[in-house]
Write an enzyme that holds these catalytic residues in place. Sequence first.
Site, PDB file in Angstrom:
ATOM      1  N   HIS B 318      45.086  36.274  95.698  1.00  0.00           N
ATOM      2  CA  HIS B 318      44.986  36.707  97.099  1.00  0.00           C
ATOM      3  C   HIS B 318      45.720  35.542  97.689  1.00  0.00           C
ATOM      4  CE1 HIS B 318      43.298  37.085 100.895  1.00  0.00           C
ATOM      5  NE2 HIS B 318      42.450  38.216 100.439  1.00  0.00           N
ATOM      6  N   ARG B 338      44.206  38.075 108.890  1.00  0.00           N
ATOM      7  CA  ARG B 338      45.399  38.417 109.321  1.00  0.00           C
ATOM      8  C   ARG B 338      45.477  39.650 110.104  1.00  0.00           C
ATOM      9  NH1 ARG B 338      47.941  38.763 104.090  1.00  0.00           N
ATOM     10  NH2 ARG B 338      46.002  38.074 103.220  1.00  0.00           N
TER      11      ARG B 338
END
Lengths: 229, 553
Positions: B318, B338
Amino acid sequence: MTDQNGMIDIHVMGKQYKVPEGLTILTAMEYCGYRITRGCGCRAGFCGACATIYNLKDDPQLKYALACQKTVEPDMYLVQIPFFPARKAIYDLEKLHPEGEQVLALYPDLIKCFGCNNCTKTCPQEMEVMWYMSDALRGDIMEVANKSFDCVMCGLCAARCPQGLAHYNIALLCRRLYGRFLAPNSQHLDDRIAEIEAGRYDAELEKLRTMDGAELRRLYAQRDIEPAY
Amino acid sequence: MYPAYMEESIKRLEASRSQRLNETLRRLSDDEKKPLLEACHPDFIAEGMRDLAVGANKGIPTPHEMADVLEGNSRINPARIDLGKVDYDVDVLIIGGGGAGVSAALLAEENGAKVLLATKLRLGDANTVGAQAGTQAADRPEDSPVTHYIDTMGGGHYANIPELVEALVKDAPSVIKWLEKLGVNWDKNPDGSMHELSGGGASRLRLHSARDYTGLEEMRVLRDELRNRQIAHIEFSPAIELILDDRGQVAGALLLNLETNDIAVVKAKAVILATGGMGRLHIQGFPTTNHYGATADGLVLAYRAGAEMLYIDTMQYHPTGAAYPVQILGQLVTEKVRTLGAQLVNSDGSQFIMPLEPRDVVAAAIIRECKDRDKGIRTATGEVGVWLDSPMIDVIRGEGTVARELPAMVRQFANYGINISKEPMLVYPTLHYQNGGIKIDADGATTVPGLFAAGECMGGVHGRNRLIGNSTLDIFVFGRRTGKAAARWSREVTPGKMSLEHVRKWQEALEEADLNHSRPASPLLLPDYARKGPDYMPDNSRDLLPPARIRTA
Ligand SMILES: Cc1cc2nc3c(=O)[nH]c(=O)nc-3n(C[C@H](O)[C@H](O)[C@H](O)COP(=O)(O)OP(=O)(O)OC[C@H]3O[C@@H](n4cnc5c(N)ncnc54)[C@H](O)[C@@H]3O)c2cc1C
Ligand code: FES
């Protein structure tokens, strides 16, 4: 007190250990040599497996934490409560009604709450547990769902309730009632399911499934991308 | 509050924020991604891999840590196990109590099977509870299962098995509905439409979330439903070996009681593996986001029984694991940060990658920024990372958005005095997900008759890289499918005589390959994080010095 090597004393179930400062309770116990079976799940504050009660040498006031989230403090006396025998009602959600009486019928002990607020004081997620118990008593299911949303079901509230309530199970019932019966329906979801069942996308998907790689790559590269916000 | 030595770099980040608000980096083309991945993604580090020496995937490159357990020694001596003494006799045994396992149990029961679910820790102590961002399903009018299919194939580098992807995208909307009917509280707009977000590699807003506790919400509802239906389940009892029969079909499993060390014999007509991922193997020394029991046990059990694996050489790192503070090192900073608009920024205050590229690309770009270009930010404990500019979210979407959309993240960082709506987060890639796993068909059937697999332990749906939100989708799609298929299988199969012959043969093969002395006992069950002191026991089985500890939360 921290010594010159950055070590502090903690007391695991009454036994003294020296551990480096800055560790979480969980990693400090591992540093002491415990290989944990119970009392550890996600290691990230989401599963509630690591409920811990502690106080400090000069402060008898009990404090509550998730062992994976709380940093050790000098002269901490701690014990994990990895399991608590709280009651869970058995029900068929489809046969319930989203009403206060329903919650009371399944969890009649709710009425015994006398507002001591221990549950709220215990909650490591800092939620207003007692308030949503009183919302539950009033039958305001939506408010319970909303206020209890961040519950990781660690069980500390139930462990400290003098009346034997299982707050986290009551809140879960309310959230399920809300999701099933009270949340506004998503028409577009039903429409899409109907389209899929009617085979609306079958031909296109079939084409994609059997398409050669270069063609698929081209489609991927050319796809239009919806703005994120 | 960050320590003073980081302040200068934070000032640069703040100074460039207004200019970055209008700056959208373009997505890389496939031709640009390739060299970046090959240079910087951990999957491409040749020294990290070796060819498997035994079993169905012999000769296939595999990360050392995974190869160690796949080539591991059985924990039992088959000659000493009495299969005549059956402790549980069921139609369908489900191994693993995360999202996939519990869905499978519910569907197997609905389809008339007598079910037992065995799990290693508590029911629901699983990767599923950690999922924050959400679950994909193409249900908006602007979206379609076809688009979802294309996104998933592209994200997976076209290595995905087409039939599995088709099942994934077609079942997705009904999975969302199924969960809602069980009482899951999805984030919705006032008119009832789903409040959906975009995610890396997805070309439409398609992520269904429950604040940033999506997996927890899914798991606690399913767990409650399993209890309501009074489906038999046992906790703290991992499976340590499968049982086959003399026809080569699966016939049950051995469970180890973690607290008493007793072994229970389960006789079953079908077995579903739903044991989740491998993060706690710490591939290439990376810290991980995974739960304590994520040790690839299902792969080990299946491999020993002869099942084939797919794409086990590719792991998902990740892009945004916490790099500071050290207490939460490697823990997940959800992609939703994000998705909501936060950019990735280097020590100069500049963006270096479009933040919503697929995960492997973003992770490789962060590694390149820190290792090759030396534009990372170093911490006092020797970690390195780049900034994730979370305060941008409130600038773009209005004051209070961070607090409302990311309560779990806010809480986690507030514990250490960092206010993420005003201060950025320091991040670096962390071991997150196993892209491949046990090979299955669209019913979840493996290459061993009667053995099924669902969830993170299976491989093929995601090709060589999973997209955000497709995993908490596949666990329900294939959990449900396997539950149904296993119930059907259990009605139709003619069972043979139970046997552990395959375990005996496995040990023989290990000895022939001269691996039995150098390989650990597996499945691993739990990582060993306990610090070891000197050992004065006569067998000298412990090292005299504490082992090098994996740095992880
Ligand atoms: C922190 C985090 C965040 C994530 N966020 C997202 C997201 O936003 N969206 C998304 O789609 N995906 C996300 N993922 C991925 C996704 O959550 C998982 O891949 C998925 O939930 C796996 O579900 P599962 O049921 O296959 O495995 P798990 O949920 O891990 O369950 C496996 C179960 O099997 C048990 N088990 C293991 N070995 C044995 C054994 N030998 N015997 C018996 N039981 C055993 C385990 O204890 C566990 O209970 C995230 C993952 C993590 C870790
Ligand atoms: S281990 Fe899951 S909350 Fe601490």
